[in-house]
Design a protein around this motif. Sequence first.
Motif, PDB file in Angstrom:
ATOM      1  N   VAL A 124     -23.349  -5.436  -3.849  1.00  0.00           N
ATOM      2  CA  VAL A 124     -22.198  -6.534  -3.811  1.00  0.00           C
ATOM      3  C   VAL A 124     -21.240  -6.333  -2.906  1.00  0.00           C
ATOM      4  CG1 VAL A 124     -22.663  -7.237  -6.192  1.00  0.00           C
ATOM      5  CG2 VAL A 124     -20.864  -5.838  -5.766  1.00  0.00           C
ATOM      6  N   HIS A 125     -20.641  -7.293  -2.006  1.00  0.00           N
ATOM      7  CA  HIS A 125     -19.366  -7.313  -1.494  1.00  0.00           C
ATOM      8  C   HIS A 125     -18.268  -7.901  -2.139  1.00  0.00           C
ATOM      9  CE1 HIS A 125     -22.338  -6.540   1.662  1.00  0.00           C
ATOM     10  NE2 HIS A 125     -22.939  -7.632   1.440  1.00  0.00           N
ATOM     11  N   GLN A 126     -17.261  -6.940  -2.594  1.00  0.00           N
ATOM     12  CA  GLN A 126     -16.278  -7.299  -3.342  1.00  0.00           C
ATOM     13  C   GLN A 126     -15.132  -8.075  -2.896  1.00  0.00           C
ATOM     14  OE1 GLN A 126     -16.410  -2.804  -5.000  1.00  0.00           O
ATOM     15  NE2 GLN A 126     -15.015  -4.118  -5.990  1.00  0.00           N
ATOM     16  N   ARG A 127     -14.601  -8.645  -3.715  1.00  0.00           N
ATOM     17  CA  ARG A 127     -13.295  -9.392  -3.714  1.00  0.00           C
ATOM     18  C   ARG A 127     -12.101  -8.615  -4.682  1.00  0.00           C
ATOM     19  NH1 ARG A 127     -15.738 -14.984  -5.244  1.00  0.00           N
ATOM     20  NH2 ARG A 127     -17.557 -14.954  -3.785  1.00  0.00           N
ATOM     21  N   VAL A 128     -11.122  -8.098  -4.201  1.00  0.00           N
ATOM     22  CA  VAL A 128     -10.299  -7.523  -5.005  1.00  0.00           C
ATOM     23  C   VAL A 128      -9.254  -8.342  -5.505  1.00  0.00           C
ATOM     24  CG1 VAL A 128      -8.340  -5.481  -4.818  1.00  0.00           C
ATOM     25  CG2 VAL A 128     -10.627  -5.562  -3.644  1.00  0.00           C
ATOM     26  N   ILE A 129      -8.920  -8.074  -6.915  1.00  0.00           N
ATOM     27  CA  ILE A 129      -7.960  -8.842  -7.340  1.00  0.00           C
ATOM     28  C   ILE A 129      -6.630  -7.980  -7.624  1.00  0.00           C
ATOM     29  CG2 ILE A 129      -7.482 -10.068  -9.717  1.00  0.00           C
ATOM     30  CD1 ILE A 129     -10.495 -10.459 -10.129  1.00  0.00           C
ATOM     31  N   THR A 130      -5.614  -8.388  -7.221  1.00  0.00           N
ATOM     32  CA  THR A 130      -4.308  -7.624  -7.248  1.00  0.00           C
ATOM     33  C   THR A 130      -3.438  -8.526  -8.376  1.00  0.00           C
ATOM     34  OG1 THR A 130      -4.502  -6.844  -5.016  1.00  0.00           O
ATOM     35  CG2 THR A 130      -2.322  -6.730  -6.093  1.00  0.00           C
ATOM     36  N   GLY A 131      -2.812  -7.802  -9.441  1.00  0.00           N
ATOM     37  CA  GLY A 131      -1.934  -8.496 -10.285  1.00  0.00           C
ATOM     38  C   GLY A 131      -0.488  -8.357  -9.652  1.00  0.00           C
ATOM     39  N   VAL A 132       0.099  -9.520  -9.431  1.00  0.00           N
ATOM     40  CA  VAL A 132       1.423  -9.571  -8.848  1.00  0.00           C
ATOM     41  C   VAL A 132       2.598 -10.326  -9.790  1.00  0.00           C
ATOM     42  CG1 VAL A 132       2.647 -10.094  -6.454  1.00  0.00           C
ATOM     43  CG2 VAL A 132       0.444  -9.614  -6.476  1.00  0.00           C
ATOM     44  N   ARG A 167       7.683 -10.744  -4.455  1.00  0.00           N
ATOM     45  CA  ARG A 167       7.561 -11.312  -3.235  1.00  0.00           C
ATOM     46  C   ARG A 167       7.241 -10.263  -2.066  1.00  0.00           C
ATOM     47  NH1 ARG A 167       7.904 -14.656  -6.122  1.00  0.00           N
ATOM     48  NH2 ARG A 167       9.187 -16.616  -5.984  1.00  0.00           N
ATOM     49  N   GLY A 168       6.369 -10.751  -1.133  1.00  0.00           N
ATOM     50  CA  GLY A 168       5.856  -9.708   0.005  1.00  0.00           C
ATOM     51  C   GLY A 168       4.949  -8.803  -0.225  1.00  0.00           C
ATOM     52  N   VAL A 169       4.124  -8.904  -1.352  1.00  0.00           N
ATOM     53  CA  VAL A 169       3.215  -7.776  -1.422  1.00  0.00           C
ATOM     54  C   VAL A 169       2.035  -8.055  -0.336  1.00  0.00           C
ATOM     55  CG1 VAL A 169       1.132  -7.047  -2.967  1.00  0.00           C
ATOM     56  CG2 VAL A 169       3.434  -7.772  -3.775  1.00  0.00           C
ATOM     57  N   GLY A 203       5.399  -2.963   1.649  1.00  0.00           N
ATOM     58  CA  GLY A 203       6.065  -3.025   2.807  1.00  0.00           C
ATOM     59  C   GLY A 203       7.332  -3.170   2.916  1.00  0.00           C
ATOM     60  N   THR A 204       8.143  -3.438   4.033  1.00  0.00           N
ATOM     61  CA  THR A 204       9.481  -3.485   4.030  1.00  0.00           C
ATOM     62  C   THR A 204      10.035  -4.798   3.367  1.00  0.00           C
ATOM     63  OG1 THR A 204       9.132  -4.436   6.235  1.00  0.00           O
ATOM     64  CG2 THR A 204       9.936  -2.154   6.356  1.00  0.00           C
ATOM     65  N   GLY A 205       8.981  -5.879   3.225  1.00  0.00           N
ATOM     66  CA  GLY A 205       9.610  -6.958   2.740  1.00  0.00           C
ATOM     67  C   GLY A 205       9.130  -7.178   1.417  1.00  0.00           C
ATOM     68  N   THR A 206       8.696  -6.347   0.778  1.00  0.00           N
ATOM     69  CA  THR A 206       7.987  -6.397  -0.749  1.00  0.00           C
ATOM     70  C   THR A 206       9.142  -6.177  -1.644  1.00  0.00           C
ATOM     71  OG1 THR A 206       6.006  -5.232  -0.142  1.00  0.00           O
ATOM     72  CG2 THR A 206       6.352  -5.735  -2.576  1.00  0.00           C
ATOM     73  N   ARG A 207       9.542  -7.092  -2.691  1.00  0.00           N
ATOM     74  CA  ARG A 207      10.670  -7.101  -3.462  1.00  0.00           C
ATOM     75  C   ARG A 207      10.454  -7.924  -4.586  1.00  0.00           C
ATOM     76  NH1 ARG A 207      10.690 -10.854   0.162  1.00  0.00           N
ATOM     77  NH2 ARG A 207      11.738 -12.698  -0.342  1.00  0.00           N
ATOM     78  N   PHE A 244      -0.719 -10.377   6.889  1.00  0.00           N
ATOM     79  CA  PHE A 244      -1.407 -10.598   5.677  1.00  0.00           C
ATOM     80  C   PHE A 244      -0.878 -11.461   4.591  1.00  0.00           C
ATOM     81  CE2 PHE A 244      -2.437  -5.965   7.199  1.00  0.00           C
ATOM     82  CZ  PHE A 244      -3.638  -6.617   7.569  1.00  0.00           C
ATOM     83  N   ALA A 245      -1.527 -12.041   3.812  1.00  0.00           N
ATOM     84  CA  ALA A 245      -0.977 -13.028   2.851  1.00  0.00           C
ATOM     85  C   ALA A 245      -0.125 -12.142   1.859  1.00  0.00           C
ATOM     86  CB  ALA A 245      -2.220 -13.848   2.025  1.00  0.00           C
ATOM     87  N   SER A 246       0.935 -12.809   1.464  1.00  0.00           N
ATOM     88  CA  SER A 246       1.842 -12.241   0.852  1.00  0.00           C
ATOM     89  C   SER A 246       1.962 -12.847  -0.645  1.00  0.00           C
ATOM     90  CB  SER A 246       3.331 -12.369   1.276  1.00  0.00           C
ATOM     91  OG  SER A 246       3.704 -13.627   1.176  1.00  0.00           O
ATOM     92  N   GLY A 247       2.570 -12.248  -1.560  1.00  0.00           N
ATOM     93  CA  GLY A 247       2.455 -12.812  -2.760  1.00  0.00           C
ATOM     94  C   GLY A 247       3.418 -13.814  -3.183  1.00  0.00           C
ATOM     95  N   GLY A 248       4.190 -14.260  -2.127  1.00  0.00           N
ATOM     96  CA  GLY A 248       5.042 -15.504  -2.423  1.00  0.00           C
ATOM     97  C   GLY A 248       6.042 -15.694  -1.083  1.00  0.00           C
ATOM     98  N   ASN A 249       7.024 -16.501  -1.528  1.00  0.00           N
ATOM     99  CA  ASN A 249       8.014 -17.030  -0.331  1.00  0.00           C
ATOM    100  C   ASN A 249       8.840 -15.689  -0.038  1.00  0.00           C
ATOM    101  OD1 ASN A 249      10.168 -17.129  -2.156  1.00  0.00           O
ATOM    102  ND2 ASN A 249       9.342 -19.224  -2.813  1.00  0.00           N
ATOM    103  N   ASP A 250       9.955 -15.987   0.652  1.00  0.00           N
ATOM    104  CA  ASP A 250      10.814 -14.750   1.190  1.00  0.00           C
ATOM    105  C   ASP A 250      12.281 -15.038   0.552  1.00  0.00           C
ATOM    106  OD1 ASP A 250       9.504 -14.478   4.404  1.00  0.00           O
ATOM    107  OD2 ASP A 250       9.008 -13.402   2.659  1.00  0.00           O
ATOM    108  N   ASP A 251      12.558 -15.724  -0.580  1.00  0.00           N
ATOM    109  CA  ASP A 251      13.679 -15.772  -1.376  1.00  0.00           C
ATOM    110  C   ASP A 251      14.355 -14.641  -1.794  1.00  0.00           C
ATOM    111  OD1 ASP A 251      13.086 -18.631  -1.129  1.00  0.00           O
ATOM    112  OD2 ASP A 251      12.340 -18.882  -3.081  1.00  0.00           O
ATOM    113  N   THR A 252      15.517 -14.596  -1.740  1.00  0.00           N
ATOM    114  CA  THR A 252      16.288 -13.429  -2.058  1.00  0.00           C
ATOM    115  C   THR A 252      15.634 -12.937  -3.542  1.00  0.00           C
ATOM    116  OG1 THR A 252      18.358 -14.139  -0.983  1.00  0.00           O
ATOM    117  CG2 THR A 252      18.401 -12.383  -2.535  1.00  0.00           C
ATOM    118  N   SER A 253      15.576 -11.621  -3.832  1.00  0.00           N
ATOM    119  CA  SER A 253      14.965 -11.253  -4.979  1.00  0.00           C
ATOM    120  C   SER A 253      16.210 -11.398  -5.888  1.00  0.00           C
ATOM    121  CB  SER A 253      14.517  -9.552  -4.773  1.00  0.00           C
ATOM    122  OG  SER A 253      15.752  -8.956  -4.406  1.00  0.00           O
ATOM    123  N   ASP A 254      15.791 -11.692  -7.185  1.00  0.00           N
ATOM    124  CA  ASP A 254      16.559 -11.896  -8.381  1.00  0.00           C
ATOM    125  C   ASP A 254      16.945 -10.322  -8.799  1.00  0.00           C
ATOM    126  OD1 ASP A 254      16.227 -14.463  -8.475  1.00  0.00           O
ATOM    127  OD2 ASP A 254      14.259 -14.273  -9.796  1.00  0.00           O
TER     128      ASP A 254
END
Length: 501
Positions: A470-478, A483-485, A496-500, A23-33
Amino acid sequence: MRIPHGSRILAALLAAPLLAGCFASGGNDDTSDGAKDGDGTRLRVALAFPPAEQLSPYGADATILSRLGVTEGLTALDANGTPAPALAQSWRQVDARTWVFTLRDATFQDGTRVTPAAVSASLGHAGEARPAPAALAGATLTVKPDGASGVRITTTAADPVLPLRLTSPSLAILAPKAYDAKGAANPVGTATGPFEITKLTGTESATLDRFDDYWGGRAQAAGVDARFIADGTARANALRTGEVDVAEAIPVAQAATLDAVTRKETATTRTTSLLLNARTGTFKDPALRAAARAAVDTATLAKGVYEGHADAGAGIYGPAVTWAAGKRTAPTGRATPGKPAGAAVTLATYDNRPELPEAAQVLKQQLEKAGFKVTLEVREYSRLESDALAGKFDAFVLARNTLLDTGDPVAALAGDYTCDGGFNIAQLCDKKADQAVKTAQGVADTGGRQDAAMAAEAAILGTDAVVPLVHQRVITGVGARVRGVLLDPYERTLVGTGTRR
């Protein structure tokens, strides 16, 4: 162990952290700050629905367990809606009624091994739950260990979608110590996912720590601090002020207040519908159900209430179910609209999804214009569900992920719109609709099953017990640093394991 026939309420969502790449993630896989010695930082997550049953996997709380990466089942849904390996690394069909699932080497969060005996017992407890999970609607299973690493599942009738059925979050596998003498399940420290619940504070918050022995690899975040914030505006504010890193189900009215980089919109298989009580009260009359359906202007809801973040209702399945539009047929057997003549109606909905009360208010106006007398009732979902299932309202506005329970479109229809359906808020019991669903349940071929599902949809819509709005589109605040949502169209996963961060 034998699992009896059953059906279940709105629920839940199997954790599938292995799908992080699907699935689409919230960004790239850089090391978390801010990470320290490779241990990662903790994630702060705001969820819309507080626990209704102390995090039992058999009810609506299965959504929470799955989205936080706590529970898993034998299989999981991939991005195409087909079954993928989870605790079962592979499976094979022995004959029309028998399947063997080969377990992977995995450990429960209490340190015990995931064994065929433990898996068989866990599925047995799910089948004995009352009400039973929706994924078991129309199914009777016998589950037994098969050698050192296998589980043999036999169905009384051919079940071509059993691996898909087992993706249900309510069929999560828990350690033997999770179950008390009455079969109640406690997932705290007994699941298999990358995050382990260590503390639950009523309906306010939950603390999760990383489970370092997770079979899928060590999670990058050290843990998750979850807050249950029913108010959508408060969730958006918490993200905007940096109190949380991820906030689910941002109201459309708050979308514009978030920076574009933090606003993630996902097409989902969720449809908001008006359900009309076909068993008792005003809408027992098919002609008055037809009048209510004719009074509803779905375009006004999509453009006004949802501010363009939704599509006007086309059917039980929306645009995110990509095959549905090309197979849809016109509803069959509709009654001629009658005259409401001031007929009294109690219309109910819940405020966990902020658009629903506003949508209900617009529907109230539309129904009153058509001649109904409408009383509107709004509560928090956990305080409303039992009354809705008991048929205490004439009409109900529900946002329902049609592929939530199993990923199988036919199972969704069986659970929601048949005489024996466990989540039949519309109280529908129609012979033609039931027969159409029964026919679809027996079709194994994917394309043929889809065709049969659409024929069943046409029969159900013909009763006017459900009016797709209606058929919904869900909005998630990230948060910008997160990264990795897991932005999942089936709404089963979030962390998941990559969310950070």
